[in-house]
Design a protein around this motif. Sequence first.
Motif: not given
Length: 207
Positions: A33-37, A82-91
């Motif tokens: 998950l890239d929290i970008g633009a 829709g499930k908790p903890y869906p990503v391995d990496t947050i960027v």
Amino acid sequence: MSHVWAAFAAGTDEGSRPVKEKLLPENALGAVLDIGAEPNTFMHPHIRAIASKAGFVESDGSLAILSCGAEDIQTIISHLGGKPYPVDTIVSILTLCSIPAPEQTLNTLVRDVLKPGGKLLFYEHVLSPRQDVAWWQRFWTPVWRIPFDGCRLDRPSHLFAERMMATDRNGNRVSMWSSQELWGKDGEPEEHLFWHRVGRFVKRLDT
């Protein structure tokens, strides 16, 4: 903001390329998950084109561009199954400076979206530890944030991550992280209005 970013993006990307090349390829693994633009829909075609060159496309499910802010946690979870903890990496690359309620948003993303054992990776300009530099950062922020879509020079974003807490399975308050690494940008002096911190934080398994 898309027009402002179009003017500054190339230089900013080139200046941060060595940091990103060191931080991301070896650490940004699995579902990222890239929290970008993404909330800025005018930038979606460019994001889509760049991602396609790297082999990520929406048609095969390897790419999803979400039209919501990082603070809209339930929308993010819903889009990712829709499930908790869906990503391995947050960027987060030069993003925490401008999102609303950054400490709360980051805490909730790590708590509800990042898998136990997952990684938070970031490269951000942050509040300087030098009082003289911090004074100027606070002085210029009210002006700077107007053309740059709320970007603040005076956010201690690295500390938001560093002091994040969780409750373990025994009900104890503990650090969110099993390991954390924090370093600076090579060759950057401490006396710098845009002082950067780079972070690699691993979420503990027992939260």
